[in-house]
Design an enzyme around this catalytic site. Structure first.
Site, short mmCIF file in Angstrom:
data_model
loop_
_atom_site.label_atom_id
_atom_site.label_comp_id
_atom_site.label_asym_id
_atom_site.label_seq_id
_atom_site.Cartn_x
_atom_site.Cartn_y
_atom_site.Cartn_z
N SER A 86 0.79 -1.24 0.00
CA SER A 86 0.00 0.00 0.00
C SER A 86 0.82 1.28 0.00
O SER A 86 0.24 2.37 -0.05
CB SER A 86 -0.95 0.02 1.20
N LYS A 89 -0.08 3.80 -2.61
CA LYS A 89 -1.12 4.84 -2.50
C LYS A 89 -0.54 6.24 -2.39
O LYS A 89 -1.26 7.23 -2.54
CB LYS A 89 -2.03 4.51 -1.31
N SER A 141 -5.75 3.34 4.60
CA SER A 141 -5.29 2.51 3.49
C SER A 141 -6.39 1.65 2.89
O SER A 141 -6.18 0.47 2.57
CB SER A 141 -4.12 1.63 3.94
#
Length: 411
Positions: A86, A89, A141
């Site tokens: 993640s 992101k 997230s």
């Protein structure tokens, strides 16, 4: 002694002849001369201490970087292409912030709603403000949020991934390829520890991004007000490390625990990345490693002005010009984080002479800064002024001026 008119005329003819000779490339168009001064071609400041021992890390891949100029201070397999979970992101959020479209309304698709945990729990048809979804994306997230954002921004996940890859290319992330906006494991979705540090260094120059990742919690609702949410920041680094700026955690079964961080102390900005930093139950490894990397950077390096000669004092010869020398503009003095164990080398590439015309907006050379034989920065060197080519009419004008000064004003 006075010269006869005939003698003076003969002298004038001789002077004009000399002027014609001087107007050819083998001559000089300027009747005066200036001293020539060129810089040393190499300056070196040797190391005065041994390289400090590297900290022991759990992460398989790691990096800590000077956030101002991209110099890698310490690395462990930092160019290896691996999943980054993640931390992906970070790029997703940046593309939204740079688009200026944060006030738009996002409508969730069934595909977005189908994303696995961690997720916001959106349903197909739910509508949100894009700016609210950024907090869902970065603080907790949420994977469904990332897909909803990608579809809204570019029409589809593949289209958005293309934009992510284009931005990565612009930032010099040469070993990175995005497939998803959320970082879930996918073939050909990878980055490196050094590339993610580079991304973080770029991201923290965006004030809105820094405010986003430093937010402790945020509450919002769907556009119609029927569903409310509160998201809280899961970045423990913000709480326990002095000068921490954030940035983003990550985990998948393939990537392991990951974290990309940034911190600022004493006018020094560092970015760090740990990838494959343990698997359950070792969730805390990424915090220990990040602290060790940041401590290494802050303890062993300091901000330093790199040495550069006074290029404004140069006098470079110019052939066939209205002036026969030209000075140089002084480049900005670069700064870098250095330690006593670093060897600094500065190399100059400048011509020993130039041919007119010389243009002030066209570089005539360069100066390169190396730390331990690695190029840190290369600056172009420009002339201080433009110098036009001297033509025969200019030479005649100079000769006639000399004639006038010599004979017409002779008493």
């Amino acid at each position: 002694m006075k010269l006869s008119r005939l003698s003076a005329l003969l002298l004038l003819i001789a002077l004009i002849g000399a002027g014609i000779y001087l107007s050819f490339p083998s001559g000089s168009a300027n009747l005066s001369s200036e001293p020539v001064h060129l810089p040393e071609t190499k300056i070196q400041i040797p190391a005065t201490a041994d390289v400090p021992a590297s900290p022991k890390l759990y992460a398989r891949y790691s990096c800590v970087m000077d956030g101002d100029n991209g110099r890698i201070l310490l690395a462990k397999d930092a160019s290896q292409k691996v999943p980054m979970a993640s931390t992906t992101k970070i790029m997703t959020a940046l593309l939204v912030l740079e688009s200026g479209r944060t006030e738009e309304t996002v409508k969730a698709s069934s595909y977005a709603a189908s994303m696995p945990k961690v997720h916001l729990g959106m349903r197909a048809g739910y509508e949100y403000k894009l700016k609210d979804l950024l907090y869902s994306l970065m603080l907790e997230s949420h994977n469904d949020t990332a897909v909803a954002i990608a579809e809204h921004m570019s029409g589809s996940v593949p289209n958005f991934a293309n934009e992510m890859n284009q931005k990565a290319k612009e930032l010099g992330m040469t070993n990175t390829h995005f497939v998803t906006p959320n970082g879930l494991d996918a073939a050909e979705h990878y980055s490196t520890a050094s590339d993610m540090c580079r991304l973080a260094a770029y991201a923290i120059k965006n004030t809105a991004f820094c405010q986003l990742v430093a937010t402790r919690s945020h509450s919002f609702s769907t556009i119609d007000g029927t569903h409310s949410y509160t998201v809280s920041n899961k970045d423990a680094f913000l709480s326990y490390y002095d000068g921490a700026l954030g940035i983003k955690t990550g985990f998948t079964g393939k990537a392991g625990y990951c974290f990309v961080g940034a911190a600022k102390r004493n006018n020094m900005t560092l970015t760090s990345c740990v990838l494959a930093c343990g698997w359950p139950p070792n969730k805390s490894y990424k915090w220990a490693d990040t602290k060790a990397l940041m401590d290494y950077g802050f303890q062993h390096f300091s901000k330093t002005e790199l040495p550069i000669q006074n290029l404004a004092s140069l006098k470079i010869p110019v052939e066939d010009g209205e002036k026969n020398t030209v000075s140089c503009l002084q480049p900005e003095t670069p700064e870098a984080l250095t330690g006593r164990f670093d060897t600094i080398t500065v190399l100059y590439d400048l011509p020993h002479k130039l041919c007119a015309p010389v243009r002030e907006n066209i570089p005539i050379g360069s100066v390169s800064f190396y730390i331990n034989d690695t190029l840190l920065k290369k600056e172009e060197i420009f002339p201080a002024e433009s110098i036009e080519k001297s033509y025969f009419s200019d030479t005649i004008r100079n000769v006639l001026k000399l004639w006038d000064e010599t004979f017409c004003h002779t008493k």
